[in-house]
Design a protein around this motif. Structure first.
Motif, PDB file in Angstrom:
ATOM      1  N   GLU A   6       0.701  -1.737  -0.140  1.00  0.00           N
ATOM      2  CA  GLU A   6      -0.213   0.295  -0.034  1.00  0.00           C
ATOM      3  C   GLU A   6       0.949   1.199  -0.235  1.00  0.00           C
ATOM      4  O   GLU A   6       1.395   1.487   0.649  1.00  0.00           O
ATOM      5  CB  GLU A   6      -0.745   0.174   1.347  1.00  0.00           C
ATOM      6  N   SER A   7       0.129   2.305  -0.305  1.00  0.00           N
ATOM      7  CA  SER A   7       1.021   3.799  -0.635  1.00  0.00           C
ATOM      8  C   SER A   7      -0.267   4.751  -0.827  1.00  0.00           C
ATOM      9  O   SER A   7      -1.158   4.099  -0.932  1.00  0.00           O
ATOM     10  CB  SER A   7       1.923   3.788  -1.791  1.00  0.00           C
ATOM     11  N   GLY A   8       0.019   5.581  -0.366  1.00  0.00           N
ATOM     12  CA  GLY A   8      -0.769   7.034  -0.764  1.00  0.00           C
ATOM     13  C   GLY A   8      -1.304   7.586   0.552  1.00  0.00           C
ATOM     14  O   GLY A   8      -2.211   9.184   0.650  1.00  0.00           O
ATOM     15  N   GLY A   9      -1.330   6.779   1.875  1.00  0.00           N
ATOM     16  CA  GLY A   9      -1.957   7.827   3.616  1.00  0.00           C
ATOM     17  C   GLY A   9      -1.022   8.705   4.026  1.00  0.00           C
ATOM     18  O   GLY A   9      -0.038   9.257   2.833  1.00  0.00           O
ATOM     19  N   GLY A  10      -1.937   9.807   4.456  1.00  0.00           N
ATOM     20  CA  GLY A  10      -0.727  10.560   4.958  1.00  0.00           C
ATOM     21  C   GLY A  10      -1.714  11.396   5.862  1.00  0.00           C
ATOM     22  O   GLY A  10      -2.841  11.430   6.300  1.00  0.00           O
ATOM     23  N   LEU A  11      -1.017  12.962   6.376  1.00  0.00           N
ATOM     24  CA  LEU A  11      -2.368  13.610   6.724  1.00  0.00           C
ATOM     25  C   LEU A  11      -3.217  14.712   6.330  1.00  0.00           C
ATOM     26  O   LEU A  11      -2.523  15.262   4.577  1.00  0.00           O
ATOM     27  CB  LEU A  11      -1.304  14.811   7.505  1.00  0.00           C
ATOM     28  N   ARG A  19      -5.125   9.874  -2.359  1.00  0.00           N
ATOM     29  CA  ARG A  19      -5.718   8.444  -2.634  1.00  0.00           C
ATOM     30  C   ARG A  19      -4.752   7.229  -2.512  1.00  0.00           C
ATOM     31  O   ARG A  19      -3.449   7.638  -2.746  1.00  0.00           O
ATOM     32  CB  ARG A  19      -5.298   9.158  -5.122  1.00  0.00           C
ATOM     33  N   LEU A  20      -5.130   5.867  -2.488  1.00  0.00           N
ATOM     34  CA  LEU A  20      -4.356   5.149  -2.173  1.00  0.00           C
ATOM     35  C   LEU A  20      -4.120   4.460  -2.835  1.00  0.00           C
ATOM     36  O   LEU A  20      -5.012   4.334  -3.518  1.00  0.00           O
ATOM     37  CB  LEU A  20      -4.972   4.665  -0.632  1.00  0.00           C
ATOM     38  N   ALA A  91      -7.557   7.082  10.703  1.00  0.00           N
ATOM     39  CA  ALA A  91      -7.481   5.456  10.707  1.00  0.00           C
ATOM     40  C   ALA A  91      -6.732   4.909   9.547  1.00  0.00           C
ATOM     41  O   ALA A  91      -6.120   5.835   8.831  1.00  0.00           O
ATOM     42  CB  ALA A  91      -9.340   4.527  10.272  1.00  0.00           C
ATOM     43  N   VAL A  92      -6.066   3.263  10.085  1.00  0.00           N
ATOM     44  CA  VAL A  92      -5.362   2.639   8.954  1.00  0.00           C
ATOM     45  C   VAL A  92      -5.596   1.921   8.194  1.00  0.00           C
ATOM     46  O   VAL A  92      -7.046   0.841   8.538  1.00  0.00           O
ATOM     47  CB  VAL A  92      -4.591   1.910  10.274  1.00  0.00           C
ATOM     48  N   TYR A  93      -5.638   2.882   6.575  1.00  0.00           N
ATOM     49  CA  TYR A  93      -6.279   1.414   5.473  1.00  0.00           C
ATOM     50  C   TYR A  93      -5.670   0.478   4.987  1.00  0.00           C
ATOM     51  O   TYR A  93      -4.502   0.575   5.255  1.00  0.00           O
ATOM     52  CB  TYR A  93      -6.573   2.790   4.653  1.00  0.00           C
ATOM     53  N   GLN A 106      -0.202  -4.045   4.479  1.00  0.00           N
ATOM     54  CA  GLN A 106       0.696  -3.726   6.324  1.00  0.00           C
ATOM     55  C   GLN A 106      -0.136  -3.054   6.821  1.00  0.00           C
ATOM     56  O   GLN A 106      -0.333  -2.763   7.868  1.00  0.00           O
ATOM     57  CB  GLN A 106       1.802  -4.268   6.288  1.00  0.00           C
ATOM     58  N   GLY A 107      -0.860  -2.016   5.627  1.00  0.00           N
ATOM     59  CA  GLY A 107      -1.955  -0.744   6.092  1.00  0.00           C
ATOM     60  C   GLY A 107      -0.901   0.574   6.057  1.00  0.00           C
ATOM     61  O   GLY A 107       0.295   0.379   6.038  1.00  0.00           O
ATOM     62  N   THR A 108      -1.787   1.237   5.739  1.00  0.00           N
ATOM     63  CA  THR A 108      -0.923   3.135   5.849  1.00  0.00           C
ATOM     64  C   THR A 108      -2.142   3.699   6.683  1.00  0.00           C
ATOM     65  O   THR A 108      -3.250   4.154   6.370  1.00  0.00           O
ATOM     66  CB  THR A 108      -1.070   3.173   4.180  1.00  0.00           C
ATOM     67  N   GLN A 109      -1.761   5.060   7.191  1.00  0.00           N
ATOM     68  CA  GLN A 109      -2.135   5.510   8.284  1.00  0.00           C
ATOM     69  C   GLN A 109      -2.400   6.501   7.755  1.00  0.00           C
ATOM     70  O   GLN A 109      -1.942   7.457   6.840  1.00  0.00           O
ATOM     71  CB  GLN A 109      -1.451   5.801   9.084  1.00  0.00           C
ATOM     72  N   VAL A 110      -3.572   7.173   7.675  1.00  0.00           N
ATOM     73  CA  VAL A 110      -4.824   8.207   6.691  1.00  0.00           C
ATOM     74  C   VAL A 110      -4.942   9.231   8.195  1.00  0.00           C
ATOM     75  O   VAL A 110      -5.823   8.297   9.148  1.00  0.00           O
ATOM     76  CB  VAL A 110      -5.836   7.708   6.304  1.00  0.00           C
ATOM     77  N   THR A 111      -4.389  10.393   8.356  1.00  0.00           N
ATOM     78  CA  THR A 111      -5.523  11.050   9.711  1.00  0.00           C
ATOM     79  C   THR A 111      -5.808  12.525   8.884  1.00  0.00           C
ATOM     80  O   THR A 111      -4.939  13.209   8.023  1.00  0.00           O
ATOM     81  CB  THR A 111      -3.857  11.698   9.737  1.00  0.00           C
ATOM     82  N   VAL A 112      -7.001  12.438   9.356  1.00  0.00           N
ATOM     83  CA  VAL A 112      -7.364  13.732   9.085  1.00  0.00           C
ATOM     84  C   VAL A 112      -7.642  14.816  10.011  1.00  0.00           C
ATOM     85  O   VAL A 112      -8.569  14.477  11.211  1.00  0.00           O
ATOM     86  CB  VAL A 112      -8.728  13.806   8.395  1.00  0.00           C
TER      87      VAL A 112
END
Length: 114
Positions: A6-11, A19-20, A91-93, A106-112
């Motif tokens: 996975e890639s693309g997570g963030g704040l 976009r993940l 959440a972790v996506y 393994q998951g990617t963190q998305v923080t809003v």
């Protein structure tokens, strides 16, 4: 064994977009139902969206109209376009691949947050 990257997570600020992406290692990618799940702190993991090899989609009610799942079978990649993000989307996506069994990334963190 299928590996998912996975890639693309963030704040991102409320109302923003992310976009993940999730690339799979299998050469039979088009046979897999691909999906995204998420897990927020203190909550159970929940389904976000799924997509079949033919492109049929399914969404959780909480994201319908805001999130879009797509896939590129040649690139062995599934995407999750997330618009109008809310704090509750933090959440972790996790990317998933399902055929005879389930595989998880393994998951990617998305923080809003503002």
């Amino acid at each position: 064994q299928v590996q998912l990257m996975e890639s693309g997570g963030g704040l991102v600020q409320p109302g923003g977009s992310l976009r993940l992406s999730c690339k799979a290692s299998t050469n039979t990618f088009n046979y897999y139902v691909m999906g995204w799940y998420r897990q927020a702190p203190g909550k159970e993991r929940e389904l976000v969206a799924t997509i079949t090899g033919g492109g049929s989609t399914n969404y959780a009610g909480s994201v319908k109209g805001r999130f879009t799942i797509t896939r590129d079978n040649l690139a062995r990649t599934v995407f999750l376009q997330m618009n109008s993000l809310k704090a509750d989307d933090t959440a972790v996506y996790y990317c998933t691949a399902r055929r005879f069994t389930d595989y998880w990334g393994q998951g990617t963190q998305v923080t809003v947050s503002s």
